[in-house]
Design a protein around this motif. Structure first.
Motif, PDB file in Angstrom:
ATOM      1  N   LEU A   1     -21.564  22.677 -41.469  1.00  0.00           N
ATOM      2  CA  LEU A   1     -22.372  21.821 -40.592  1.00  0.00           C
ATOM      3  C   LEU A   1     -23.286  22.653 -39.701  1.00  0.00           C
ATOM      4  O   LEU A   1     -24.449  22.318 -39.503  1.00  0.00           O
ATOM      5  N   SER A   2     -22.734  23.750 -39.162  1.00  0.00           N
ATOM      6  CA  SER A   2     -23.523  24.523 -38.203  1.00  0.00           C
ATOM      7  C   SER A   2     -24.738  25.147 -38.871  1.00  0.00           C
ATOM      8  O   SER A   2     -25.764  25.362 -38.228  1.00  0.00           O
ATOM      9  N   ILE A   3     -24.646  25.426 -40.178  1.00  0.00           N
ATOM     10  CA  ILE A   3     -25.788  26.034 -40.849  1.00  0.00           C
ATOM     11  C   ILE A   3     -26.685  24.970 -41.465  1.00  0.00           C
ATOM     12  O   ILE A   3     -27.875  25.167 -41.632  1.00  0.00           O
TER      13      ILE A   3
ATOM     14  N   PRO B   1     -18.841  29.405 -37.024  1.00  0.00           N
ATOM     15  CA  PRO B   1     -19.556  28.202 -36.566  1.00  0.00           C
ATOM     16  C   PRO B   1     -19.933  28.275 -35.089  1.00  0.00           C
ATOM     17  O   PRO B   1     -21.021  27.832 -34.703  1.00  0.00           O
TER      18      PRO B   1
ATOM     19  N   TYR C   1      -9.719  23.545 -32.294  1.00  0.00           N
ATOM     20  CA  TYR C   1      -8.887  24.753 -32.275  1.00  0.00           C
ATOM     21  C   TYR C   1      -7.916  24.776 -31.107  1.00  0.00           C
ATOM     22  O   TYR C   1      -6.847  25.382 -31.204  1.00  0.00           O
TER      23      TYR C   1
ATOM     24  N   ILE D   1     -18.406  32.713 -46.772  1.00  0.00           N
ATOM     25  CA  ILE D   1     -17.520  32.829 -45.612  1.00  0.00           C
ATOM     26  C   ILE D   1     -16.090  32.458 -46.003  1.00  0.00           C
ATOM     27  O   ILE D   1     -15.127  33.102 -45.605  1.00  0.00           O
TER      28      ILE D   1
ATOM     29  N   SER E   1     -12.219  25.917 -40.323  1.00  0.00           N
ATOM     30  CA  SER E   1     -13.530  26.371 -39.861  1.00  0.00           C
ATOM     31  C   SER E   1     -14.611  26.241 -40.937  1.00  0.00           C
ATOM     32  O   SER E   1     -15.802  26.261 -40.618  1.00  0.00           O
TER      33      SER E   1
ATOM     34  N   ARG F   1     -28.144  29.527 -31.917  1.00  0.00           N
ATOM     35  CA  ARG F   1     -29.261  28.607 -32.080  1.00  0.00           C
ATOM     36  C   ARG F   1     -29.502  27.816 -30.798  1.00  0.00           C
ATOM     37  O   ARG F   1     -30.637  27.692 -30.343  1.00  0.00           O
TER      38      ARG F   1
ATOM     39  N   VAL G   1     -23.772  30.364 -47.800  1.00  0.00           N
ATOM     40  CA  VAL G   1     -23.084  31.021 -46.692  1.00  0.00           C
ATOM     41  C   VAL G   1     -21.660  30.508 -46.569  1.00  0.00           C
ATOM     42  O   VAL G   1     -20.719  31.291 -46.408  1.00  0.00           O
TER      43      VAL G   1
ATOM     44  N   ILE H   1     -27.862  22.470 -40.230  1.00  0.00           N
ATOM     45  CA  ILE H   1     -28.905  22.008 -39.324  1.00  0.00           C
ATOM     46  C   ILE H   1     -30.231  22.685 -39.698  1.00  0.00           C
ATOM     47  O   ILE H   1     -31.301  22.143 -39.478  1.00  0.00           O
ATOM     48  N   TRP H   2     -30.133  23.882 -40.305  1.00  0.00           N
ATOM     49  CA  TRP H   2     -31.335  24.446 -40.923  1.00  0.00           C
ATOM     50  C   TRP H   2     -31.537  23.703 -42.236  1.00  0.00           C
ATOM     51  O   TRP H   2     -30.619  23.099 -42.761  1.00  0.00           O
TER      52      TRP H   2
ATOM     53  N   SER I   1     -23.850  28.369 -34.023  1.00  0.00           N
ATOM     54  CA  SER I   1     -24.375  27.267 -33.210  1.00  0.00           C
ATOM     55  C   SER I   1     -24.788  27.741 -31.835  1.00  0.00           C
ATOM     56  O   SER I   1     -25.807  27.298 -31.295  1.00  0.00           O
TER      57      SER I   1
ATOM     58  N   ILE J   1     -21.307  20.850 -32.230  1.00  0.00           N
ATOM     59  CA  ILE J   1     -20.435  21.610 -33.124  1.00  0.00           C
ATOM     60  C   ILE J   1     -19.534  22.542 -32.324  1.00  0.00           C
ATOM     61  O   ILE J   1     -18.340  22.658 -32.597  1.00  0.00           O
TER      62      ILE J   1
ATOM     63  N   LEU K   1     -16.950  23.262 -40.558  1.00  0.00           N
ATOM     64  CA  LEU K   1     -17.750  23.465 -39.346  1.00  0.00           C
ATOM     65  C   LEU K   1     -18.852  24.488 -39.592  1.00  0.00           C
ATOM     66  O   LEU K   1     -19.980  24.331 -39.108  1.00  0.00           O
ATOM     67  N   SER K   2     -18.520  25.529 -40.378  1.00  0.00           N
ATOM     68  CA  SER K   2     -19.553  26.510 -40.731  1.00  0.00           C
ATOM     69  C   SER K   2     -20.667  25.827 -41.490  1.00  0.00           C
ATOM     70  O   SER K   2     -21.852  26.021 -41.218  1.00  0.00           O
TER      71      SER K   2
END
Lengths: 232, 233
Positions: free
Chosen positions: A161-163, B184, B219, A120, A155, B191, A116, A165-166, B188, B211, A158-159
């Motif tokens: 990291l945010s995914i 992100p 930002y 992205i 970003s 979820r 992903v 977590i799965w 997040s 996050i 951060l993307s």
């Protein structure tokens, strides 16, 4: 207009030669992997293209920061070159990954953080090109391009990291071991030779393409300037 | 209206920021163009979801947060586009930029205005959503996630809208630039919201919220640094 530097000519031929050797090493010379068989050979170019894509994007972010600080159009040309080269190689990275994943994961695509995030990043920089297309004034195009290259790049982690977590099933071949990953393997000596050779070969190919693209950008700017000069 | 930041002989950052926000709010209060567009659009999205996903109560509980965030994300671009388009019409933005104040104050003023519009829409959509889908969304954690997520969305969105309004393709471009960057936040927030609705333990939820907070702070700082370049002429 300057002529093409001799060193660039050498690099161009060297790139072609290195690519041919890399193809031989990875497709013929390296042994097939014990479990996955021949499809594992995708791995050599998969990592190498991903690496070059990353170099291109990092260069573009660096050039974006430099443009905002210095205001020199040369940095805009470098940034655009970085993104175009980065886009091509990241795309190859995603496609080769997909080809490998079909037999190994039994699917072309999975919503794994690495997949992903790579996609992205690709979309961010396609958006970057669209943004540039919508702006006629070269100075503003450069400024907005630089800003968006930076905003988009920040970003990306951060993307990831945010995914992440799965849970991830993407293998990490070089470095750490994750028991949940599917399709991991250990490289033998011959595989390592093929791997590092492709990595170096693709790095040189990437640098050569960047150089060509930067030269092309300079010529574009030159022609644009002449055009404006003739009209005014 | 009260002026909490009154000071003599100088326009402070906060005061300039508040002036811009108040200008947007009072203009919107008279026309209600942006607000009604965002609200009606949100409701239509909620309806389309109902007919496109024929949901049973169990799966509905799992996808509610996702539907909510898709609604806010799409409705948000309408507001952001409109908010900058009115500045571009008749060169209002140029007028604003002539004011002898820190330019990032103008940016943060616009952010506050947009944030208030977005949160107002959310405040109306949430109870309606609760009614239509028979699910209780009055969960303090969920509301906090909605607020934090909206901050990140609006901070990036306002900055990008200021850029896209100066391009040829304008409003078409905003979602294309914005969505990959705010991924992100949306991922997040969806979820974290889902976990709150399912009553999951906080140690599962915190990483997601962290996050969003990190995104917001990064930002805000980035926008503060680059806004001058966005409006430079």
């Amino acid at each position: 207009m300057e002529t093409r530097p001799a060193f660039l000519n050498i690099l161009t031929w060297l790139s072609a030669a290195l690519f041919a050797v890399a193809c031989y090493l990875t497709l013929v010379w390296a042994p097939p992997e014990a479990v996955m068989g021949n499809v594992q050979r995708v791995f050599y170019f998969h990592v190498a293209t991903g690496w070059v894509g990353m170099i291109g994007f990092l260069l573009a972010v660096f050039a974006g920061i430099m443009y905002l600080v210095k205001g020199d159009m040369k940095w805009d040309i470098i940034g655009l070159a970085g993104i175009e080269v980065g886009l091509v190689f990241s795309f190859l990275n995603i496609v080769t990954g997909s080809i490998w994943a079909r037999p190994i994961w039994n699917t072309w695509w999975t919503w794994d953080p690495r997949l992903v995030t790579a996609t992205i990043m690709e979309l961010v920089y396609v958006a970057y090109l669209m943004l540039r297309q919508g702006i006629e004034d070269p100075e503003r195009r450069a400024r907005f391009g630089a800003i968006y290259a930076i905003l988009g790049f920040v970003s990306v982690p951060l993307s990831f990291l945010s995914i992440r977590i799965w849970r991830t099933i993407h293998p990490v071949v070089v470095g750490s071991e994750d028991p949940g990953a599917q399709g991991t393997f250990d490289m033998t000596g011959d595989m390592q030779v093929a791997f590092f050779f492709s990595l170096i070969a693709f790095t040189i190919i990437g640098v050569t393409l960047l150089w060509h693209r930067i030269r092309l950008g300079r010529m574009q700017a030159f022609v644009e300037e002449k055009k404006i000069g003739m009209m005014g | 209206m009260a002026q909490p930041f009154r000071r003599k002989h100088q326009t402070s950052f906060a005061r300039a920021m508040w002036a811009v926000a108040r200008k947007d709010l009072s203009a919107e209060w008279r026309s209600r163009e942006m607000f009604s567009a965002m609200l009606i659009f949100s409701l239509l999205v909620v309806f389309i979801f109902n007919f496109s996903l024929d949901l049973n109560p169990k799966t509905q509980r799992e996808v509610t947060a996702g539907m909510l965030w898709v609604t806010f994300t799409f409705a948000g671009t309408l507001g952001l586009n409109r908010s900058m388009a009115i500045e571009k019409d008749r060169s209002c933005l140029d007028g604003l930029l002539l004011a002898p104040v820190d330019r990032s104050a103008i940016y943060f003023g616009k952010v506050i205005g947009n944030l208030i519009f977005m949160i107002t829409v959310e405040i109306i959509v949430l109870p309606l959503f609760s009614i239509f889908y028979n699910i209780n969304l009055f969960n303090p954690g969920l509301l906090a996630v909605v607020a934090l997520g909206s901050v990140g969305y609006v901070v990036v969105g306002t900055l990008l809208a200021t850029m896209t309004v100066q391009t040829r393709t304008r409003d078409v471009l905003l979602p294309i630039l914005l969505f990959p960057v705010v991924l992100p936040v949306v991922a997040s927030a969806v979820r974290a919201s889902t976990f709150f609705l399912q009553g999951q333990p906080m140690d599962l939820i915190w990483p997601n919220i962290n996050i969003i907070i990190a995104f917001d702070l990064i930002y805000i700082a980035l926008a503060y640094m680059v806004f001058d370049f966005v409006v430079e002429e």
